[in-house]
Write a protein that holds these residues in place. Structure first.
Motif, short mmCIF file in Angstrom:
data_model
loop_
_atom_site.label_atom_id
_atom_site.label_comp_id
_atom_site.label_asym_id
_atom_site.label_seq_id
_atom_site.Cartn_x
_atom_site.Cartn_y
_atom_site.Cartn_z
N GLU A 18 130.32 -3.00 12.29
CA GLU A 18 129.38 -3.34 13.37
C GLU A 18 128.26 -2.32 13.49
O GLU A 18 127.11 -2.67 13.73
N ARG A 19 128.59 -1.05 13.34
CA ARG A 19 127.60 0.03 13.48
C ARG A 19 126.63 0.08 12.31
O ARG A 19 125.47 0.43 12.49
N HIS A 20 127.08 -0.22 11.11
CA HIS A 20 126.27 0.10 9.93
C HIS A 20 125.82 -1.10 9.10
O HIS A 20 125.01 -0.92 8.17
N TYR A 21 126.29 -2.29 9.40
CA TYR A 21 125.92 -3.45 8.58
C TYR A 21 124.41 -3.65 8.54
O TYR A 21 123.83 -3.81 7.46
N ALA A 22 123.75 -3.65 9.67
CA ALA A 22 122.30 -3.91 9.71
C ALA A 22 121.55 -2.84 8.92
O ALA A 22 120.61 -3.15 8.17
N GLU A 23 121.96 -1.59 9.07
CA GLU A 23 121.31 -0.50 8.34
C GLU A 23 121.48 -0.67 6.83
O GLU A 23 120.54 -0.50 6.05
N LEU A 24 122.70 -1.03 6.40
CA LEU A 24 122.97 -1.21 4.98
C LEU A 24 122.20 -2.41 4.43
O LEU A 24 121.72 -2.38 3.29
N SER A 25 122.05 -3.44 5.23
CA SER A 25 121.27 -4.60 4.83
C SER A 25 119.79 -4.23 4.67
O SER A 25 119.14 -4.65 3.71
N ARG A 26 119.27 -3.45 5.60
CA ARG A 26 117.87 -2.99 5.49
C ARG A 26 117.68 -2.16 4.23
O ARG A 26 116.68 -2.28 3.52
N LEU A 27 118.63 -1.27 3.96
CA LEU A 27 118.57 -0.44 2.76
C LEU A 27 118.53 -1.33 1.51
O LEU A 27 117.69 -1.12 0.62
N ALA A 28 119.39 -2.32 1.45
CA ALA A 28 119.42 -3.23 0.30
C ALA A 28 118.10 -3.98 0.17
O ALA A 28 117.59 -4.14 -0.94
N HIS A 29 117.53 -4.39 1.29
CA HIS A 29 116.25 -5.10 1.27
C HIS A 29 115.15 -4.19 0.73
O HIS A 29 114.35 -4.60 -0.12
N LEU A 41 124.26 -8.17 -0.46
CA LEU A 41 124.58 -6.85 -1.01
C LEU A 41 125.28 -5.98 0.02
O LEU A 41 126.24 -5.27 -0.32
N ALA A 42 124.82 -6.02 1.27
CA ALA A 42 125.46 -5.24 2.33
C ALA A 42 126.90 -5.72 2.52
O ALA A 42 127.83 -4.91 2.65
N ALA A 43 127.09 -7.03 2.53
CA ALA A 43 128.44 -7.58 2.69
C ALA A 43 129.33 -7.20 1.51
O ALA A 43 130.50 -6.83 1.70
N ASP A 44 128.79 -7.28 0.29
CA ASP A 44 129.56 -6.89 -0.89
C ASP A 44 129.94 -5.41 -0.84
O ASP A 44 131.06 -5.04 -1.20
N ALA A 45 129.01 -4.58 -0.39
CA ALA A 45 129.29 -3.15 -0.27
C ALA A 45 130.40 -2.91 0.76
O ALA A 45 131.32 -2.12 0.52
N TRP A 50 136.01 -1.78 2.31
CA TRP A 50 137.26 -2.21 2.94
C TRP A 50 138.44 -2.04 1.98
O TRP A 50 139.51 -1.59 2.37
N HIS A 51 138.22 -2.38 0.72
CA HIS A 51 139.30 -2.25 -0.28
C HIS A 51 139.70 -0.79 -0.50
O HIS A 51 140.82 -0.53 -0.96
N ARG A 52 138.80 0.13 -0.20
CA ARG A 52 139.08 1.57 -0.37
C ARG A 52 139.02 2.30 0.98
O ARG A 52 138.68 3.48 1.02
N TRP A 53 139.25 1.58 2.04
CA TRP A 53 139.00 2.14 3.36
C TRP A 53 139.76 3.43 3.61
O TRP A 53 139.22 4.36 4.24
N ASP A 54 140.98 3.57 3.13
CA ASP A 54 141.72 4.82 3.35
C ASP A 54 140.97 6.01 2.78
O ASP A 54 140.91 7.07 3.40
N ARG A 55 140.41 5.85 1.58
CA ARG A 55 139.64 6.95 0.97
C ARG A 55 138.30 7.14 1.65
O ARG A 55 137.84 8.26 1.85
N VAL A 56 137.63 6.04 2.02
CA VAL A 56 136.30 6.12 2.62
C VAL A 56 136.37 6.81 3.97
O VAL A 56 135.58 7.71 4.27
N VAL A 63 129.28 7.07 5.85
CA VAL A 63 128.03 6.30 5.81
C VAL A 63 127.27 6.62 4.53
O VAL A 63 126.69 5.73 3.90
N ALA A 64 127.26 7.87 4.12
CA ALA A 64 126.59 8.25 2.88
C ALA A 64 127.26 7.55 1.69
O ALA A 64 126.59 7.07 0.78
N TYR A 65 128.57 7.48 1.74
CA TYR A 65 129.32 6.78 0.69
C TYR A 65 128.92 5.31 0.67
O TYR A 65 128.68 4.74 -0.39
N ALA A 66 128.82 4.71 1.85
CA ALA A 66 128.43 3.29 1.96
C ALA A 66 127.03 3.09 1.41
O ALA A 66 126.77 2.10 0.70
N ARG A 67 126.12 3.98 1.72
CA ARG A 67 124.75 3.87 1.20
C ARG A 67 124.74 3.96 -0.32
O ARG A 67 123.97 3.26 -0.99
#
Length: 189
Positions: A18-29, A41-45, A50-56, A63-67
């Motif tokens: 919820e906090r970072h989806y819009a930001e990640l979508s803007r970055l992808a755009h 792309l934001a959803a895929d990221a 999510w699949h690596r959430w324990d490590r993330v 957030v840097a990892y997500a970017r």
């Protein structure tokens, strides 16, 4: 995947989403220039996160990892688009030629034999012998190595020679392509 995720992790990821989806979508755009692809792309990221959430979540800067994941996905998308544009350019840049009085029966035989080849062999044979592309240009067009082009072309030509019963298969493929081009031009007039 059979992985058990505790409720706390799920709630934490949902809040991150919820906090970072819009930001990640803007970055992808901004990285791709494609508004339609940005949300995907934001959803895929985020799915990858999510699949690596324990490590993330244990990372110093999730957030840097997500970017970084978004940037890598955007890079892959851009490279894919560039490869596709190159393939299209290679196909459309070929000169138009016309063959007078083509051997229609021969053209039909070659087309039928080509249809019997597996796609990669067929593509290599057609690009090398009908379009006169180099091994390097064929590899670029198909997104495969030059060695694979050599191997697939050789195997495809051997199979065509067996199917057509002639050692003149390269000439017949080229002639069939030129006859097809000439036939298409004549029909357009």
């Amino acid at each position: 995947m059979g992985r058990v995720v505790d409720d706390a992790s799920s709630v934490e990821f949902h809040a991150f989403f919820e906090r970072h989806y819009a930001e990640l979508s803007r970055l992808a755009h901004l990285l791709t220039g494609e508004a339609d692809a940005a949300d995907d792309l934001a959803a895929d990221a985020l799915l990858a996160l999510w699949h690596r959430w324990d490590r993330v979540r244990a990372a110093d800067h999730p957030v840097a990892y997500a970017r970084g994941v978004v940037a890598n996905l955007a890079r892959t998308r851009i490279r894919s688009a560039v490869r596709e544009r190159r393939r299209v350019a290679l196909f459309w840049s070929q000169r138009e030629e016309k063959t007078e009085n083509p051997d229609v029966a021969g053209v039909v035989d070659v087309q039928e034999a080509l249809r019997r080849l597996p796609f990669r062999k067929r593509a290599c044979v057609v690009l090398r012998h009908a379009f006169d592309l180099s091994e390097k240009d064929t590899a670029l067009a198909l997104g495969i190595s030059v060695g694979t082009v050599k191997s697939q072309t050789s195997k495809g030509m051997a199979e065509l020679q067996r199917l057509l019963g002639t050692r003149q298969a390269p000439l017949k493929v080229h002639a069939a392509a030129m006859a097809r081009t000439g036939h298409a031009e004549g029909r357009d007039r």
